[in-house]
Motif scaffolding. Structure first.
Motif, PDB file in Angstrom:
ATOM      1  N   SER A   1      46.648  31.582  44.792  1.00  0.00           N
ATOM      2  CA  SER A   1      48.080  31.872  44.799  1.00  0.00           C
ATOM      3  C   SER A   1      48.666  31.446  46.152  1.00  0.00           C
ATOM      4  O   SER A   1      47.938  31.194  47.126  1.00  0.00           O
ATOM      5  CB  SER A   1      48.318  33.363  44.594  1.00  0.00           C
ATOM      6  OG  SER A   1      47.880  34.093  45.734  1.00  0.00           O
ATOM      7  N   GLY A   2      49.999  31.395  46.223  1.00  0.00           N
ATOM      8  CA  GLY A   2      50.647  30.992  47.465  1.00  0.00           C
ATOM      9  C   GLY A   2      50.289  31.900  48.628  1.00  0.00           C
ATOM     10  O   GLY A   2      50.030  31.443  49.750  1.00  0.00           O
ATOM     11  N   GLY A   3      50.279  33.212  48.371  1.00  0.00           N
ATOM     12  CA  GLY A   3      49.936  34.147  49.429  1.00  0.00           C
ATOM     13  C   GLY A   3      48.504  33.996  49.890  1.00  0.00           C
ATOM     14  O   GLY A   3      48.211  34.073  51.094  1.00  0.00           O
ATOM     15  N   GLN A   4      47.588  33.781  48.959  1.00  0.00           N
ATOM     16  CA  GLN A   4      46.191  33.583  49.323  1.00  0.00           C
ATOM     17  C   GLN A   4      46.000  32.278  50.088  1.00  0.00           C
ATOM     18  O   GLN A   4      45.204  32.203  51.035  1.00  0.00           O
ATOM     19  CB  GLN A   4      45.324  33.607  48.067  1.00  0.00           C
ATOM     20  CG  GLN A   4      45.233  34.973  47.412  1.00  0.00           C
ATOM     21  CD  GLN A   4      44.674  34.927  46.008  1.00  0.00           C
ATOM     22  OE1 GLN A   4      44.537  33.862  45.412  1.00  0.00           O
ATOM     23  NE2 GLN A   4      44.373  36.095  45.466  1.00  0.00           N
ATOM     24  N   GLN A   5      46.743  31.242  49.703  1.00  0.00           N
ATOM     25  CA  GLN A   5      46.663  29.990  50.450  1.00  0.00           C
ATOM     26  C   GLN A   5      47.159  30.174  51.888  1.00  0.00           C
ATOM     27  O   GLN A   5      46.612  29.583  52.813  1.00  0.00           O
ATOM     28  CB  GLN A   5      47.466  28.901  49.744  1.00  0.00           C
ATOM     29  CG  GLN A   5      46.825  28.410  48.462  1.00  0.00           C
ATOM     30  CD  GLN A   5      47.535  27.196  47.888  1.00  0.00           C
ATOM     31  OE1 GLN A   5      48.146  26.426  48.601  1.00  0.00           O
ATOM     32  NE2 GLN A   5      47.446  27.028  46.572  1.00  0.00           N
ATOM     33  N   GLN A   6      48.188  30.997  52.073  1.00  0.00           N
ATOM     34  CA  GLN A   6      48.653  31.267  53.429  1.00  0.00           C
ATOM     35  C   GLN A   6      47.582  31.999  54.231  1.00  0.00           C
ATOM     36  O   GLN A   6      47.399  31.741  55.426  1.00  0.00           O
ATOM     37  CB  GLN A   6      49.944  32.082  53.382  1.00  0.00           C
ATOM     38  CG  GLN A   6      50.630  32.242  54.730  1.00  0.00           C
ATOM     39  CD  GLN A   6      51.045  30.912  55.323  1.00  0.00           C
ATOM     40  OE1 GLN A   6      50.316  30.305  56.112  1.00  0.00           O
ATOM     41  NE2 GLN A   6      52.212  30.436  54.954  1.00  0.00           N
TER      42      GLN A   6
ATOM     43  N   ASP B   1      54.118  28.129  61.819  1.00  0.00           N
ATOM     44  CA  ASP B   1      55.309  27.380  61.435  1.00  0.00           C
ATOM     45  C   ASP B   1      55.743  27.767  60.027  1.00  0.00           C
ATOM     46  O   ASP B   1      55.090  27.414  59.042  1.00  0.00           O
ATOM     47  CB  ASP B   1      55.010  25.875  61.507  1.00  0.00           C
ATOM     48  CG  ASP B   1      56.262  25.016  61.370  1.00  0.00           C
ATOM     49  OD1 ASP B   1      57.358  25.578  61.182  1.00  0.00           O
ATOM     50  OD2 ASP B   1      56.151  23.782  61.438  1.00  0.00           O
ATOM     51  N   GLU B   2      56.824  28.522  59.926  1.00  0.00           N
ATOM     52  CA  GLU B   2      57.430  28.928  58.649  1.00  0.00           C
ATOM     53  C   GLU B   2      56.405  29.550  57.685  1.00  0.00           C
ATOM     54  O   GLU B   2      56.232  29.097  56.543  1.00  0.00           O
ATOM     55  CB  GLU B   2      58.097  27.726  57.973  1.00  0.00           C
ATOM     56  CG  GLU B   2      59.178  27.039  58.799  1.00  0.00           C
ATOM     57  CD  GLU B   2      60.513  27.768  58.799  1.00  0.00           C
ATOM     58  OE1 GLU B   2      60.566  28.894  58.291  1.00  0.00           O
ATOM     59  OE2 GLU B   2      61.487  27.204  59.321  1.00  0.00           O
ATOM     60  N   PRO B   3      55.724  30.620  58.104  1.00  0.00           N
ATOM     61  CA  PRO B   3      54.680  31.187  57.231  1.00  0.00           C
ATOM     62  C   PRO B   3      55.184  31.786  55.934  1.00  0.00           C
ATOM     63  O   PRO B   3      54.412  31.947  54.992  1.00  0.00           O
ATOM     64  CB  PRO B   3      54.034  32.259  58.125  1.00  0.00           C
ATOM     65  CG  PRO B   3      55.085  32.603  59.116  1.00  0.00           C
ATOM     66  CD  PRO B   3      55.817  31.325  59.380  1.00  0.00           C
TER      67      PRO B   3
END
Length: 234
Positions: free
Chosen positions: A136-141, A159-161
């Motif tokens: 997911s997007g959060g896990q990728q972050q 940078d823009e987390p």
């Protein structure tokens, strides 16, 4: 100060994107820089990491000027960046992505450093053999932040987390950033979500059209009329 930036400017060819950035980050601080789209935030981060050359001004890290040093040298000195958009290697597993972040560190540290990241991000431990691009997007972050931390940086550039994340994941991401700083990581955060960034920042700056125009504590800028009207929708 751990990082001191004075009169920093940068160009894309003949087009000047950064005119005069002035700011400082002390060891152990969480310093935020906010600004609208097109203000020059990502250009600033790319110049700090050495991906883009500075056309004027200076960057000092721990008292030494690094304005002309290579990106690899900056990583070895202790500067790691989490880029805008995460920039993971999607077909590679979570652990393979993390191992890439430690390429400048002694091999003997690898197991310990991996364990540190899996303790910080338990969800990644469960998915260590999963392709990073399927998360997911959060896990990728989480992977992007953990990969940068694998270098054991003295300064973490974010940078823009929150970009592209659902609102609940934005809250989780900023809580992670707050915890990292509380544990001793020095952080310079560039973020369009001014409210979230200023709410957790020790100190902060505002960048407009490539120039630093305001500075103060996070709470001072949250209460500043110019900031409230331009960035907080108040």
């Amino acid at each position: 100060m751990l990082l001191t930036v004075s009169g920093l400017a940068s160009h894309y060819g003949r087009i000047q994107a950064l005119y005069q950035a002035d700011f400082a980050v002390g060891a152990g601080e969480l310093v935020a820089l906010v600004g609208a789209n097109g203000a020059g935030k990502t250009t600033l981060m790319r110049t700090l990491s050495g991906v883009m050359p500075a056309s004027a001004g200076t960057i000092q890290f721990d008292g030494a000027e690094i304005t002309r040093t290579t990106p690899a040298r900056r990583v070895r000195l202790g500067i790691s960046q989490v880029p805008e958009g995460r920039k993971l290697f999607g077909p590679m597993t979570v652990e393979e992505n993390l191992r890439l972040g430690a390429h400048t560190r002694p091999a003997a540290e690898l197991r310990e450093t991996l364990a540190e990241q899996y303790e910080l991000f338990p969800a990644l431990a469960e998915r260590r053999h999963q392709p990073a691009g399927t998360l997911s997007g959060g896990q990728q972050q989480m992977v992007a932040i953990a990969r940068a931390l694998m270098a054991r940086p003295r300064l973490l550039l974010l940078d823009e987390p929150s970009m592209g994340l659902a609102p609940n994941l934005v809250d989780e991401t900023f809580e992670t950033i707050r915890r990292l700083c509380a544990a001793g990581t020095t952080i310079f955060l560039v973020e369009q979500n001014a409210f979230k960034a200023l709410a957790i920042a020790d100190r902060a700056y505002v960048l407009e059209t490539g120039r630093t125009v305001l500075d103060g504590t996070g709470s001072e800028l949250l209460a500043h009329e110019r900031v409230k009207q331009a960035y907080l929708g108040l």
